[in-house]
Design an enzyme around this catalytic site. Structure first.
Site, mmCIF file in Angstrom:
data_model
loop_
_atom_site.group_PDB
_atom_site.id
_atom_site.type_symbol
_atom_site.label_atom_id
_atom_site.label_comp_id
_atom_site.label_asym_id
_atom_site.label_seq_id
_atom_site.Cartn_x
_atom_site.Cartn_y
_atom_site.Cartn_z
ATOM 1 N N LYS A 28 -16.604 -6.661 4.163
ATOM 2 C CA LYS A 28 -15.478 -7.294 4.857
ATOM 3 C C LYS A 28 -15.620 -7.085 6.354
ATOM 4 O O LYS A 28 -16.048 -6.033 6.804
ATOM 5 C CB LYS A 28 -14.140 -6.676 4.418
ATOM 6 C CG LYS A 28 -13.773 -6.878 2.987
ATOM 7 C CD LYS A 28 -12.429 -6.234 2.705
ATOM 8 C CE LYS A 28 -12.015 -6.348 1.263
ATOM 9 N NZ LYS A 28 -10.737 -5.664 1.007
ATOM 10 N N ARG A 76 -1.418 -5.529 -8.690
ATOM 11 C CA ARG A 76 -0.395 -6.560 -8.529
ATOM 12 C C ARG A 76 -0.434 -7.534 -9.693
ATOM 13 O O ARG A 76 0.533 -8.223 -9.958
ATOM 14 C CB ARG A 76 -0.601 -7.324 -7.225
ATOM 15 C CG ARG A 76 -0.371 -6.472 -5.999
ATOM 16 C CD ARG A 76 -0.771 -7.184 -4.751
ATOM 17 N NE ARG A 76 -2.235 -7.319 -4.767
ATOM 18 C CZ ARG A 76 -2.964 -7.693 -3.733
ATOM 19 N NH1 ARG A 76 -2.394 -8.019 -2.610
ATOM 20 N NH2 ARG A 76 -4.274 -7.762 -3.828
ATOM 21 N N HIS A 129 0.838 -1.203 0.000
ATOM 22 C CA HIS A 129 0.000 0.000 0.000
ATOM 23 C C HIS A 129 0.872 1.253 0.000
ATOM 24 O O HIS A 129 0.630 2.200 -0.759
ATOM 25 C CB HIS A 129 -0.895 0.051 1.244
ATOM 26 C CG HIS A 129 -1.953 -0.989 1.304
ATOM 27 N ND1 HIS A 129 -2.134 -1.768 2.419
ATOM 28 C CD2 HIS A 129 -2.892 -1.371 0.409
ATOM 29 C CE1 HIS A 129 -3.150 -2.584 2.198
ATOM 30 N NE2 HIS A 129 -3.626 -2.378 0.986
ATOM 31 N N SER A 166 -2.996 -7.620 2.559
ATOM 32 C CA SER A 166 -3.468 -7.535 3.943
ATOM 33 C C SER A 166 -4.015 -8.866 4.430
ATOM 34 O O SER A 166 -3.770 -9.263 5.571
ATOM 35 C CB SER A 166 -4.555 -6.467 4.061
ATOM 36 O OG SER A 166 -4.039 -5.198 3.808
#
Length: 163
Positions: free
Chosen positions: A41, A92, A17, A129
């Site tokens: 989440k 990514r 991040h 994460s």
């Protein structure tokens, strides 16, 4: 002055991040790290802790022109509120693009805000994460994946049963 928002749940903030924030700062005069509450989440860290850790990470990295704020509702409304010209999202790989493209198009539809996709540092492509939480939950080392102090906060939250 051009402003961009780097949004995310940052549960917890990682070096990946932070890499994207650094890259965004090279492109924009000001970057607002927008810590979002994601209803889909279940966060390990509460929003105040995530903001505190993100602010500490930005400060430790010595990033001028970067601030951390809570996104209270829709991202497009937050962008309008802070005067952001763009949203910056890190990629990514292809799966990230597939997940981010519909959100980018919806943000453009709702608020005429553009999204800029930035390729992350290849050395950090494996950092997520969710993996940090999983590894820490099994007693594995995570301090080399996160800014200083974040590993301790994750371990403490896991030891107390999360939020």
């Amino acid at each position: 002055m051009t402003t961009a928002v780097c949004p995310g749940s940052f549960d917890p903030i990682t070096l990946g991040h932070l890499d994207i924030v650094v890259r965004a700062r090279a492109l924009f005069d000001e970057v607002v790290v927008g810590v979002a509450r994601n209803a889909s989440k279940r966060a390990l860290l509460d929003v105040d802790e995530r903001v505190r850790l993100a602010r500490a990470a930005v400060e430790h990295a010595g990033l001028d022109g970067v601030r951390v704020e809570v996104v209270p509702g829709l991202l497009v409304d937050f962008c309008r509120e802070v005067g952001a010209a763009a949203v910056v999202k890190g990629l990514r790989g292809g799966a990230d693009f597939d997940a981010e493209l519909p959100m980018a198009l919806m943000n453009r539809h709702l608020g005429s805000v553009e999204t800029v996709f930035v390729a992350g540092d290849a050395a950090l492509l494996h950092v997520a994460s969710s993996l940090v939480k999983d590894i820490a939950g099994h007693g594995g080392p995570v301090d080399d994946l996160v800014p200083p102090g974040v590993g301790d906060a994750v371990r403490a939250a896991l030891a107390s049963g999360g939020r």
